[in-house]
Design an enzyme around this catalytic site. Structure first.
Site, PDB file in Angstrom:
ATOM      1  N   GLY A  23      -9.614  13.438  -9.587  1.00 58.14           N
ATOM      2  CA  GLY A  23     -10.491  12.302  -9.862  1.00 58.14           C
ATOM      3  C   GLY A  23     -10.082  11.041  -9.118  1.00 58.14           C
ATOM      4  O   GLY A  23     -10.698   9.993  -9.303  1.00 58.14           O
ATOM      5  N   HIS A  83      -2.152   3.775  -8.166  1.00 56.72           N
ATOM      6  CA  HIS A  83      -2.463   2.897  -9.298  1.00 56.72           C
ATOM      7  C   HIS A  83      -2.330   3.642 -10.609  1.00 56.72           C
ATOM      8  O   HIS A  83      -2.442   4.864 -10.663  1.00 56.72           O
ATOM      9  CB  HIS A  83      -3.880   2.320  -9.170  1.00 56.72           C
ATOM     10  CG  HIS A  83      -4.951   3.372  -9.047  1.00 56.72           C
ATOM     11  ND1 HIS A  83      -5.257   3.989  -7.851  1.00 56.72           N
ATOM     12  CD2 HIS A  83      -5.782   3.911  -9.967  1.00 56.72           C
ATOM     13  CE1 HIS A  83      -6.243   4.861  -8.051  1.00 56.72           C
ATOM     14  NE2 HIS A  83      -6.563   4.839  -9.338  1.00 56.72           N
ATOM     15  N   HIS A  95       0.815  -1.219   0.000  1.00 59.99           N
ATOM     16  CA  HIS A  95       0.000   0.000   0.000  1.00 59.99           C
ATOM     17  C   HIS A  95       0.848   1.269   0.000  1.00 59.99           C
ATOM     18  O   HIS A  95       1.732   1.448   0.841  1.00 59.99           O
ATOM     19  CB  HIS A  95      -0.943   0.035   1.214  1.00 59.99           C
ATOM     20  CG  HIS A  95      -1.822   1.241   1.193  1.00 59.99           C
ATOM     21  ND1 HIS A  95      -3.083   1.226   0.650  1.00 59.99           N
ATOM     22  CD2 HIS A  95      -1.590   2.518   1.588  1.00 59.99           C
ATOM     23  CE1 HIS A  95      -3.602   2.452   0.726  1.00 59.99           C
ATOM     24  NE2 HIS A  95      -2.721   3.244   1.298  1.00 59.99           N
TER      25      HIS A  95
HETATM   26  P1  5GP Z   1      -9.282   6.564  -9.531  1.00 63.46           P
HETATM   27  O1  5GP Z   1     -10.567   7.290  -9.773  1.00 63.46           O
HETATM   28  O2  5GP Z   1      -8.929   6.502  -8.067  1.00 63.46           O
HETATM   29  O3  5GP Z   1      -8.125   7.019 -10.385  1.00 63.46           O
HETATM   30  O4  5GP Z   1      -9.532   5.072 -10.033  1.00 63.46           O
HETATM   31  C1  5GP Z   1     -10.139   4.105  -9.264  1.00 63.46           C
HETATM   32  C2  5GP Z   1     -10.728   3.081 -10.204  1.00 63.46           C
HETATM   33  O5  5GP Z   1     -10.993   1.901  -9.474  1.00 63.46           O
HETATM   34  C3  5GP Z   1     -12.044   3.503 -10.852  1.00 63.46           C
HETATM   35  O6  5GP Z   1     -11.892   3.539 -12.265  1.00 63.46           O
HETATM   36  C4  5GP Z   1     -13.046   2.439 -10.393  1.00 63.46           C
HETATM   37  O7  5GP Z   1     -13.945   2.058 -11.402  1.00 63.46           O
HETATM   38  C5  5GP Z   1     -12.136   1.288  -9.988  1.00 63.46           C
HETATM   39  N1  5GP Z   1     -12.659   0.452  -8.917  1.00 63.46           N
HETATM   40  C6  5GP Z   1     -13.192   0.871  -7.727  1.00 63.46           C
HETATM   41  N2  5GP Z   1     -13.538  -0.180  -6.975  1.00 63.46           N
HETATM   42  C7  5GP Z   1     -13.205  -1.292  -7.702  1.00 63.46           C
HETATM   43  C8  5GP Z   1     -13.334  -2.702  -7.441  1.00 63.46           C
HETATM   44  O8  5GP Z   1     -13.810  -3.153  -6.398  1.00 63.46           O
HETATM   45  N3  5GP Z   1     -12.878  -3.533  -8.415  1.00 63.46           N
HETATM   46  C9  5GP Z   1     -12.329  -3.090  -9.586  1.00 63.46           C
HETATM   47  N4  5GP Z   1     -11.922  -3.999 -10.486  1.00 63.46           N
HETATM   48  N5  5GP Z   1     -12.200  -1.764  -9.857  1.00 63.46           N
HETATM   49  C10 5GP Z   1     -12.637  -0.891  -8.925  1.00 63.46           C
HETATM   50 ZN    ZN Z   2      -4.188  -0.257  -0.297  1.00 56.51          ZN
END
Ligand code: 5GP
Ligand code: ZN
Length: 109
Positions: A89, A96, A46
């Protein structure tokens, strides 16, 4: 980290569709894909975001994971996004990279 969704995916507590994995990173399909190919690459350990990164090796491992995903998915062209902070966002505060491909991307905005 206990309440982190990506830590729970890494631990196998939440199911995911894996695309690539090695000792340092895991790559799996985004649950809400924004392109025909939408894969997330996360470090197993993490880290909140690029700003919480203590070892530069984490970034190298993440980018090697991005390249491995592109190779596996047969992507010649793709976009890599790393959001940092809510305004950008970022919704999951476990570092990630998004790998998006399989369609023409719009200009950045
Ligand atoms: P961020 O908005 O933080 O850059 O991206 C987070 C991403 O994680 C989003 O595109 C969202 O759809 C994805 N996400 C959130 N929860 C889950 C989950 O439980 N499983 C998967 N495969 N993707 C997730
Ligand atoms: Zn984590």
């Amino acid at each position: 980290m206990a309440n982190c969704v990506f830590c729970r995916i890494v631990a196998g507590e939440i199911p995911s569709t894996k695309v690539f994995e090695n000792d340092e990173v895991l790559a799996f399909r985004d649950i809400a894909p924004q392109a025909p190919v939408h894969v997330l690459v996360v470090p197993r350990k993490h880290v909140d975001s690029v700003q919480g990164m203590e070892e530069a090796g984490v970034a190298a491992a993440l980018l090697r994971g991005v390249a491995a995903v592109a190779e596996k998915e047969g992507l010649k062209s793709f976009r890599t996004i790393m959001n940092t902070g809510a305004e950008s966002g970022q919704t999951v505060f476990h570092f990630h990279a998004h790998v998006l491909g399989g369609r023409k991307m719009k200009a950045m905005g």
